[in-house]
Design a protein around this motif. Structure first.
Motif, PDB file in Angstrom:
ATOM      1  N   CYS A 117     -52.836 -16.743  -6.859  1.00 28.70           N
ATOM      2  CA  CYS A 117     -53.839 -15.915  -7.537  1.00 28.70           C
ATOM      3  C   CYS A 117     -53.472 -15.754  -9.007  1.00 28.70           C
ATOM      4  CB  CYS A 117     -53.897 -14.553  -6.854  1.00 28.70           C
ATOM      5  SG  CYS A 117     -54.735 -13.259  -7.793  1.00 28.70           S
ATOM      6  N   TYR A 118     -54.461 -15.816  -9.880  1.00 29.55           N
ATOM      7  CA  TYR A 118     -54.202 -15.748 -11.317  1.00 29.55           C
ATOM      8  C   TYR A 118     -53.494 -14.454 -11.700  1.00 29.55           C
ATOM      9  CZ  TYR A 118     -56.860 -19.932 -12.544  1.00 29.55           C
ATOM     10  OH  TYR A 118     -57.280 -21.214 -12.686  1.00 29.55           O
ATOM     11  N   TYR A 119     -53.892 -13.336 -11.085  1.00 30.73           N
ATOM     12  CA  TYR A 119     -53.222 -12.087 -11.441  1.00 30.73           C
ATOM     13  C   TYR A 119     -51.784 -12.079 -10.944  1.00 30.73           C
ATOM     14  CZ  TYR A 119     -51.221  -7.557 -11.303  1.00 30.73           C
ATOM     15  OH  TYR A 119     -50.328  -6.536 -11.449  1.00 30.73           O
ATOM     16  N   TYR A 120     -51.570 -12.470  -9.681  1.00 29.44           N
ATOM     17  CA  TYR A 120     -50.218 -12.434  -9.141  1.00 29.44           C
ATOM     18  C   TYR A 120     -49.288 -13.388  -9.882  1.00 29.44           C
ATOM     19  CZ  TYR A 120     -51.538  -9.442  -5.248  1.00 29.44           C
ATOM     20  OH  TYR A 120     -51.957  -8.379  -4.499  1.00 29.44           O
ATOM     21  N   ARG A 121     -49.816 -14.497 -10.377  1.00 30.34           N
ATOM     22  CA  ARG A 121     -48.987 -15.385 -11.204  1.00 30.34           C
ATOM     23  C   ARG A 121     -48.448 -14.598 -12.399  1.00 30.34           C
ATOM     24  NH1 ARG A 121     -52.197 -21.098 -11.992  1.00 30.34           N
ATOM     25  NH2 ARG A 121     -53.440 -21.009 -10.080  1.00 30.34           N
ATOM     26  N   LYS A 122     -49.351 -13.908 -13.062  1.00 32.38           N
ATOM     27  CA  LYS A 122     -48.948 -13.101 -14.217  1.00 32.38           C
ATOM     28  C   LYS A 122     -47.917 -12.049 -13.803  1.00 32.38           C
ATOM     29  CE  LYS A 122     -50.802  -9.389 -17.098  1.00 32.38           C
ATOM     30  NZ  LYS A 122     -52.025  -8.612 -17.442  1.00 32.38           N
ATOM     31  N   ALA A 123     -48.154 -11.420 -12.650  1.00 35.38           N
ATOM     32  CA  ALA A 123     -47.278 -10.337 -12.203  1.00 35.38           C
ATOM     33  C   ALA A 123     -45.868 -10.828 -11.921  1.00 35.38           C
ATOM     34  CB  ALA A 123     -47.870  -9.671 -10.953  1.00 35.38           C
ATOM     35  N   TYR A 124     -45.747 -11.884 -11.096  1.00 34.65           N
ATOM     36  CA  TYR A 124     -44.381 -12.281 -10.753  1.00 34.65           C
ATOM     37  C   TYR A 124     -43.750 -13.197 -11.792  1.00 34.65           C
ATOM     38  CZ  TYR A 124     -46.371 -16.536  -8.462  1.00 34.65           C
ATOM     39  OH  TYR A 124     -47.027 -17.708  -8.174  1.00 34.65           O
ATOM     40  N   TYR A 125     -44.548 -13.882 -12.616  1.00 34.67           N
ATOM     41  CA  TYR A 125     -43.954 -14.625 -13.725  1.00 34.67           C
ATOM     42  C   TYR A 125     -43.214 -13.662 -14.654  1.00 34.67           C
ATOM     43  CZ  TYR A 125     -46.264 -19.164 -12.935  1.00 34.67           C
ATOM     44  OH  TYR A 125     -46.662 -20.367 -12.438  1.00 34.67           O
ATOM     45  N   ARG A 126     -43.865 -12.539 -14.958  1.00 36.47           N
ATOM     46  CA  ARG A 126     -43.294 -11.601 -15.920  1.00 36.47           C
ATOM     47  C   ARG A 126     -42.219 -10.708 -15.315  1.00 36.47           C
ATOM     48  NH1 ARG A 126     -48.386  -9.411 -19.620  1.00 36.47           N
ATOM     49  NH2 ARG A 126     -48.996 -11.447 -20.462  1.00 36.47           N
ATOM     50  N   SER A 127     -42.431 -10.270 -14.070  1.00 36.35           N
ATOM     51  CA  SER A 127     -41.507  -9.289 -13.500  1.00 36.35           C
ATOM     52  C   SER A 127     -40.346  -9.914 -12.739  1.00 36.35           C
ATOM     53  CB  SER A 127     -42.267  -8.342 -12.566  1.00 36.35           C
ATOM     54  OG  SER A 127     -42.876  -9.068 -11.509  1.00 36.35           O
ATOM     55  N   VAL A 128     -40.595 -11.012 -12.027  1.00 38.12           N
ATOM     56  CA  VAL A 128     -39.544 -11.634 -11.224  1.00 38.12           C
ATOM     57  C   VAL A 128     -38.890 -12.799 -11.978  1.00 38.12           C
ATOM     58  CG1 VAL A 128     -39.009 -12.801  -9.050  1.00 38.12           C
ATOM     59  CG2 VAL A 128     -40.724 -10.984  -9.105  1.00 38.12           C
ATOM     60  N   TRP A 129     -39.714 -13.689 -12.517  1.00 37.54           N
ATOM     61  CA  TRP A 129     -39.188 -14.850 -13.221  1.00 37.54           C
ATOM     62  C   TRP A 129     -38.871 -14.530 -14.675  1.00 37.54           C
ATOM     63  CZ3 TRP A 129     -36.721 -18.875 -11.934  1.00 37.54           C
ATOM     64  CH2 TRP A 129     -36.659 -20.024 -12.738  1.00 37.54           C
ATOM     65  N   LEU A 130     -39.382 -13.390 -15.155  1.00 38.86           N
ATOM     66  CA  LEU A 130     -39.151 -12.936 -16.536  1.00 38.86           C
ATOM     67  C   LEU A 130     -39.568 -13.986 -17.562  1.00 38.86           C
ATOM     68  CD1 LEU A 130     -35.666 -11.207 -16.107  1.00 38.86           C
ATOM     69  CD2 LEU A 130     -37.942 -10.166 -16.004  1.00 38.86           C
ATOM     70  N   SER A 131     -40.809 -14.474 -17.394  1.00 43.56           N
ATOM     71  CA  SER A 131     -41.280 -15.539 -18.274  1.00 43.56           C
ATOM     72  C   SER A 131     -42.712 -15.255 -18.749  1.00 43.56           C
ATOM     73  CB  SER A 131     -41.241 -16.882 -17.539  1.00 43.56           C
ATOM     74  OG  SER A 131     -41.691 -17.938 -18.352  1.00 43.56           O
ATOM     75  N   PRO A 132     -42.898 -14.456 -19.795  1.00 43.98           N
ATOM     76  CA  PRO A 132     -41.902 -13.617 -20.474  1.00 43.98           C
ATOM     77  C   PRO A 132     -41.907 -12.234 -19.846  1.00 43.98           C
ATOM     78  CG  PRO A 132     -43.922 -13.590 -21.723  1.00 43.98           C
ATOM     79  CD  PRO A 132     -44.191 -14.472 -20.537  1.00 43.98           C
ATOM     80  N   PRO A 133     -40.835 -11.453 -19.986  1.00 38.80           N
ATOM     81  CA  PRO A 133     -40.791 -10.131 -19.366  1.00 38.80           C
ATOM     82  C   PRO A 133     -41.702  -9.116 -20.044  1.00 38.80           C
ATOM     83  CG  PRO A 133     -38.811 -10.530 -20.647  1.00 38.80           C
ATOM     84  CD  PRO A 133     -39.569 -11.818 -20.633  1.00 38.80           C
ATOM     85  N   ALA A 134     -41.916  -9.252 -21.358  1.00 34.69           N
ATOM     86  CA  ALA A 134     -42.771  -8.317 -22.092  1.00 34.69           C
ATOM     87  C   ALA A 134     -43.012  -8.876 -23.493  1.00 34.69           C
ATOM     88  CB  ALA A 134     -42.123  -6.935 -22.176  1.00 34.69           C
ATOM     89  N   CYS A 135     -43.963  -8.298 -24.191  1.00 36.74           N
ATOM     90  CA  CYS A 135     -44.241  -8.731 -25.555  1.00 36.74           C
ATOM     91  C   CYS A 135     -43.026  -8.475 -26.439  1.00 36.74           C
ATOM     92  CB  CYS A 135     -45.449  -7.981 -26.116  1.00 36.74           C
ATOM     93  SG  CYS A 135     -47.003  -8.371 -25.296  1.00 36.74           S
ATOM     94  N   ALA A 136     -42.676  -9.445 -27.256  1.00 40.55           N
ATOM     95  CA  ALA A 136     -41.564  -9.338 -28.206  1.00 40.55           C
ATOM     96  C   ALA A 136     -40.213  -9.246 -27.524  1.00 40.55           C
ATOM     97  CB  ALA A 136     -41.763  -8.151 -29.145  1.00 40.55           C
ATOM     98  N   VAL A 137     -40.145  -9.691 -26.254  1.00 42.60           N
ATOM     99  CA  VAL A 137     -38.877  -9.733 -25.531  1.00 42.60           C
ATOM    100  C   VAL A 137     -38.629 -11.175 -25.129  1.00 42.60           C
ATOM    101  CG1 VAL A 137     -37.545  -8.931 -23.552  1.00 42.60           C
ATOM    102  CG2 VAL A 137     -39.196  -7.407 -24.659  1.00 42.60           C
ATOM    103  N   ALA A 138     -37.535 -11.749 -25.594  1.00 38.92           N
ATOM    104  CA  ALA A 138     -37.243 -13.153 -25.305  1.00 38.92           C
ATOM    105  C   ALA A 138     -36.965 -13.357 -23.823  1.00 38.92           C
ATOM    106  CB  ALA A 138     -36.042 -13.613 -26.115  1.00 38.92           C
ATOM    107  N   GLU A 139     -37.546 -14.402 -23.259  1.00 34.12           N
ATOM    108  CA  GLU A 139     -37.273 -14.698 -21.864  1.00 34.12           C
ATOM    109  C   GLU A 139     -35.908 -15.370 -21.742  1.00 34.12           C
ATOM    110  OE1 GLU A 139     -39.435 -18.371 -20.351  1.00 34.12           O
ATOM    111  OE2 GLU A 139     -40.795 -17.656 -21.908  1.00 34.12           O
ATOM    112  N   PRO A 140     -35.278 -15.262 -20.573  1.00 30.58           N
ATOM    113  CA  PRO A 140     -33.926 -15.810 -20.416  1.00 30.58           C
ATOM    114  C   PRO A 140     -33.879 -17.316 -20.189  1.00 30.58           C
ATOM    115  CG  PRO A 140     -34.636 -14.774 -18.387  1.00 30.58           C
ATOM    116  CD  PRO A 140     -35.706 -14.495 -19.399  1.00 30.58           C
TER     117      PRO A 140
END
Length: 277
Positions: A117-140
């Protein structure tokens, strides 16, 4: 020198780690609690995954024979392992080993529909995969390969999972209708019916609010004026699509609530509040 700094200096990475970007050693200059949102998202998804996994393999308290309540986690129940009455579409499969959930036919497709799902991609990409975790925060991660290889290439199958999700929504609707059954036969109506119907309505809203559904109804139209019916459907789907994130989270909650209610009634922990029969 830190790993991010080496990536920037050597130019071996992409995005914020490329050699053309400013060399800022800190992960972020933000001072607010930017980590709270991904933390809450991860926690919410984890609660559902743990609960759903336990209940899917529990194989007990999923059917209330007196009122024909069937939890959506076990629908459709198609094997000889299902308790009598819970198999609304027969039992074409024999006894299943304990490692196989009784709802094995629907669960993989529902999981695939949610994961892609497009929303869940956004959710777990940012929160679990940290890609990216937040605006102006470098991903690992030093590099990003996109959805071009396994396992992320499976995201491209979302539209096909959507078609199966429609069929499963019809099955859940059928289950909810059959649940209007009295303890002594005939028509019956209780609090469990309210729970099941609300869950089905919200599942339909979430499924139809899917981006794939919106594209199917009007995504390829070049002249809306020549297709007024499809345009009207597209506008209604668009209204739902604007609430796709809300519906995604709401349905996780209603699925757990519905299953929990059926489990409590089935186990005898609580009695169903009956309005008719």
């Amino acid at each position: 020198m830190s790993a991010p700094a080496r990536g920037r200096a050597g130019g071996s990475g992409t995005g914020v780690f490329s050699g053309a970007r400013a060399r800022i050693a800190d992960r972020t200059l933000r001072t607010d609690r930017w980590w709270l949102s991904p933390l809450l998202t991860t926690g919410g998804l984890a609660v559902f995954v743990v609960y759903a996994t336990i209940r899917s393999f529990m194989r007990d308290f999923y059917w209330v024979d007196a009122y024909h309540y069937l939890t959506p986690f076990y629908s459709p129940c198609l094997s000889d392992s299902c308790v009598p009455g819970s198999s609304h579409f027969g039992t074409p499969f024999g006894e299943l080993p304990g490692i196989v959930p009784l709802g094995f036919l629907a669960l993989p497709f529902l999981l695939g529909f949610r994961l892609t799902c497009y929303y869940y991609r956004k959710a777990y990409y940012r929160s679990v995969w940290l890609s990216p975790p937040a605006c102006a925060v470098a991903e690992p991660h030093a590099k990003y390969t996109g959805e071009t290889r396994l396992p992320l290439i499976i995201q491209n199958a979302h539209r096909y999972f959507f078609y199966v999700a429609l069929i499963i929504s019809l099955v859940n609707t059928y289950d909810a209708i059959l649940a209007f059954h009295g303890e002594t036969g005939g028509f019956g109506f209780g609090l469990g019916n309210v729970v099941l119907v609300v869950n089905v309505v919200l599942l339909w809203a979430y499924t139809l609010s899917c981006h794939s559904c919106r594209h199917i109804t009007g995504g390829r139209l070049k002249h809306f004026s020549k297709h007024p019916v499809r345009y009207w459907i597209w506008t209604q789907i668009t209204k739902l699509n604007n609430r796709h994130m809300t519906l995604a989270w709401t349905t996780l909650g209603t699925l757990m609530l519905t299953d929990l209610y059926v489990m409590l009634v089935s186990s005898g922990a609580i009695a169903d509040l009956r309005f008719v029969n």
